[in-house]
Design a protein around this motif. Structure first.
Motif, short mmCIF file in Angstrom:
data_model
loop_
_atom_site.label_atom_id
_atom_site.label_comp_id
_atom_site.label_asym_id
_atom_site.label_seq_id
_atom_site.Cartn_x
_atom_site.Cartn_y
_atom_site.Cartn_z
N GLN A 11 0.80 -1.22 0.00
CA GLN A 11 0.00 0.00 0.00
C GLN A 11 0.84 1.27 0.00
OE1 GLN A 11 -3.17 -0.15 2.96
NE2 GLN A 11 -3.12 -2.37 2.90
N GLN A 12 2.14 1.13 0.07
CA GLN A 12 3.01 2.29 0.21
C GLN A 12 2.81 3.32 -0.90
OE1 GLN A 12 7.15 1.24 0.40
NE2 GLN A 12 7.78 3.22 1.20
N HIS A 13 2.65 2.84 -2.14
CA HIS A 13 2.55 3.78 -3.26
C HIS A 13 1.22 4.52 -3.30
CE1 HIS A 13 0.73 0.07 -4.79
NE2 HIS A 13 0.10 0.81 -5.69
N HIS A 14 0.25 4.09 -2.46
CA HIS A 14 -1.04 4.79 -2.37
C HIS A 14 -1.02 5.88 -1.29
CE1 HIS A 14 -2.90 2.05 -5.15
NE2 HIS A 14 -2.66 1.00 -4.38
N MET A 15 0.03 5.93 -0.50
CA MET A 15 0.09 6.87 0.62
C MET A 15 0.58 8.23 0.17
SD MET A 15 1.88 4.31 3.43
CE MET A 15 1.12 2.77 3.91
#
Length: 286
Positions: A11-15
Motif C-alpha cells: 500500500q506504500q505507493h497509495h500513501m
C-alpha cells in the motif's frame, strides 16, 4: 515478512509523501521501530507525531500503541523456514508444479494463522452464533468461499444464504436488520458489488463482517468485525489459488470454533444432517 509489513509494502505507493517516508523507515527498521515512542519514531523517520497517528488509523489500527503492539507480536513469532510463494512459469515439470502449489498453499495457511487477530475471530464467532439470519456476499473466487461457508452453517441449523447475483445481494440486504449478520468475502477488499451489498446491510442495522487480504481497504473499513487472510507476495499468474486457500482456512477456523464453543447446540445438528443425507442416499441405492 510479517503480514503488517507486507501490507505496508503493497500500500506504500497509495500513501501521501510523508506516509511513504514513514512506511519506508518501518520497512527498513521494523525491529527498531517497535521500541520507539510515537515522538521518537516521528523524529527518526523525519515525519511528525500527527503523521504517525494518521498513518496508523489509515491502516485500521486504533492508534500507534495498537500498531506497535501488533507489529511487535508478529516480529517475535518464528517465521517458518519455507520457500517464498512460487509463480507460474512456462515449461515446469509436473513434479515442480506439484511442489510449487503445495508450497503456496502451506505458506498461505501459515501466514494467515500468524496474523489472525483472535479477538476479532471470537467476535465473529459470537456474531454468527447469535445471528437470526446470515447473508454471505462474494463474487468469483471469493464467492466460492462464501458458498462453502453457507454449506457449513446450514448443516448446523443456521439460516445462512450465499448470494452470487449482485442484484439479489442488494435485495436480500434490504430485508436485514438488527440481530442479523452480513458477511462479505473479497480478497482485494475492493469488489464493488460486495461493497454495495455490505453497505446496504450495514445501513439496515445488521452486524457486518469482512474477510479480505490484510491491510486497509474499503470493505474492511466498512465492517464492524474485520478478518484477514494472508497478503500474498506480488505475482500475476497464480489464479487466486493461494488466496482462496487462505480464505477457506479462516472459514474452517470459524466453523470449528462455533462447534467447539457451542458443542451441545451444534454437534447434534451436524450429526443429524449427516445421518439424513446418508439415509436418503441409501434409500435411493446411491
Amino acid at each position: 515478512m510479517s503480514g503488517i509489513l507486507q501490507a505496508l509494502r503493497e500500500q506504500q505507493h497509495h500513501m501521501n509523501p510523508k506516509e511513504q517516508i514513514l512506511a519506508q523507515f518501518i520497512l527498513e527498521h521494523a525491529h527498531e521501530a517497535v521500541h520507539l515512542s510515537i515522538t521518537e519514531l516521528a523524529g527518526r523517520s523525519g515525519t511528525s507525531a500527527a503523521t504517525v497517528s494518521r498513518f496508523c488509523r489509515s491502516l485500521l489500527f486504533k492508534g500507534y500503541g495498537d500498531f506497535r503492539m501488533k507489529l511487535a507480536a508478529e516480529l517475535v513469532q518464528p517465521v517458518p523456514a519455507k520457500p517464498s510463494y512460487q509463480d507460474i512459469v512456462a515449461g515446469n515439470t509436473l513434479h515442480s508444479i506439484a511442489q510449487a502449489i503445495e508450497t503456496n498453499h502451506l505458506r498461505s495457511i501459515s501466514d494467515t494463522t500468524r496474523q489472525l487477530d483472535l479477538t476479532e475471530v471470537q467476535r465473529a464467532v459470537d456474531a454468527l452464533h447469535d445471528a437470526r439470519r446470515i447473508d454471505l456476499y462474494g463474487m468469483a473466487t471469493s464467492g466460492m468461499v462464501a458458498y462453502d461457508c453457507q454449506q457449513k452453517l446450514v448443516r448446523i441449523g443456521k439460516m445462512a444464504q450465499h448470494w452470487a447475483d449482485s442484484h439479489m445481494q442488494i435485495t436480500s440486504a434490504t430485508s436485514l436488520g438488527e440481530g442479523d449478520v452480513a458477511f462479505a468475502f473479497s480478497y482485494s477488499g475492493e469488489t464493488p458489488e460486495t461493497l454495495d451489498a455490505l453497505l446496504c446491510a450495514k445501513e439496515r442495522g445488521a452486524t457486518t463482517i469482512s474477510l479480505t487480504k490484510f491491510g486497509a481497504n474499503r470493505i474492511s473499513q466498512l465492517a464492524d468485525i474485520r478478518l484477514y487472510a494472508s497478503s500474498l507476495e506480488e505475482g500475476m499468474r497464480r489464479g487466486d489459488m493461494a488466496s482462496r486457500i487462505a480464505q477457506l482456512h479462516v472459514v474452517d477456523i470459524l466453523f470449528t470454533a462455533l462447534l467447539s464453543l457451542h458443542f451441545d447446540d451444534y454437534v447434534p445438528l451436524l450429526e443429524q444432517s449427516f445421518q439424513e443425507v446418508k439415509k436418503y442416499r441409501k434409500e435411493k441405492g446411491r
